[in-house]
Write an enzyme that holds these catalytic residues in place. Sequence first.
Site, PDB file in Angstrom:
ATOM      1  N   GLY A 269     -17.588 -43.734  -8.568  1.00 39.08           N
ATOM      2  CA  GLY A 269     -18.525 -44.259  -9.557  1.00 39.08           C
ATOM      3  C   GLY A 269     -19.885 -44.564  -8.974  1.00 39.08           C
ATOM      4  N   ASP A 270     -19.905 -45.067  -7.753  1.00 39.73           N
ATOM      5  CA  ASP A 270     -21.185 -45.388  -7.101  1.00 39.73           C
ATOM      6  C   ASP A 270     -21.975 -44.128  -6.801  1.00 39.73           C
ATOM      7  OD1 ASP A 270     -20.330 -48.023  -7.149  1.00 39.73           O
ATOM      8  OD2 ASP A 270     -19.477 -47.913  -5.138  1.00 39.73           O
TER       9      ASP A 270
END
Length: 323
Positions: A269-270
């Site tokens: 996600g990052d």
Amino acid sequence: MVKLPGDIKRFTKRRRNMSKKVVVLGSINVDTTYHVERFPQPGETIAARSKSSAPGGKGANQAVAAARSGAQTAFIGAVGSDSEGDYMLEALKENAIDVRHVAIDQYHGTGSAAVTLDANGQNDIMIYGGANQALTTDVLAGAEDVLDGADFLISQFETPQAVTLAAFKLAKKHGVTTILNPAPAHDIIPELLQYTDVIAPNESECALLTGIEIADEESMLKSAEYFRSQGVSHLLVTLGSKGVFYATPAGHGLVPAFKVKAVDTTAAGDTFIGALSSQLNDDLSNVAEALVYAQRASSLTVQQMGAMPSIPTADQVQAALVE
């Protein structure tokens, strides 16, 4: 459904020549990962096959993802006055990230995360906030120099929301587009949404913030209506293997995920958020196109071990896009 651009080679060549200026306000952690066959049951003790440590933290990962995708990147945050803090500052510097506004906290240790990773690449994470959670608005003193001329300011929920709110207000004074990744999920300061241009939750985070269970396109459009009523014009909902749903004033759609075998999803996600910021136009007119790049970057991350070490460079993403 959004199809991959037919002229993706021309797209990636064009993006290489358009460096964005990204500022990240967020967390800095040292991640320790325990590799196991399966997660333990409550009260059960199991043996880890191995243990490894790597630089991480949602904020630091997002900054590295933006930098490795070609964005000029600056960081606002804090580390402790300890060896872990020195280690993390060096990790950021090695990725050409401006760390002039990373404070050294004399009273709290550098943030850390204990990650349990199973044989299927799924993880459980426990976080010690340390200097991240002790962050105050004092860290913004003098930060206008990095916000002046910036394209995007990104923040998450591993640092206090009050600091993010103050930073987003400051960003708006400088005409900077704000991106909020509301993770890990918890209640939000309502005023913060008034200063947020793009919000990027996953399904569960979106449901927590809106009270609308994500089940289909209709529920995601209702979520977009909710966020618009709060002042947020662009919604991106990450749906794991199904892709990313987007809703903007210009339209909505689903950008499919790339199918790969995941070995570690820790920084997926990052990487998505950081890579996305490196590709977005200032007016957010190319959301669908930028999402393709961000999805591809994330798909490469999950095929490698570790958080920050697994984040790809622009050349790696571009090569994968034209395969």
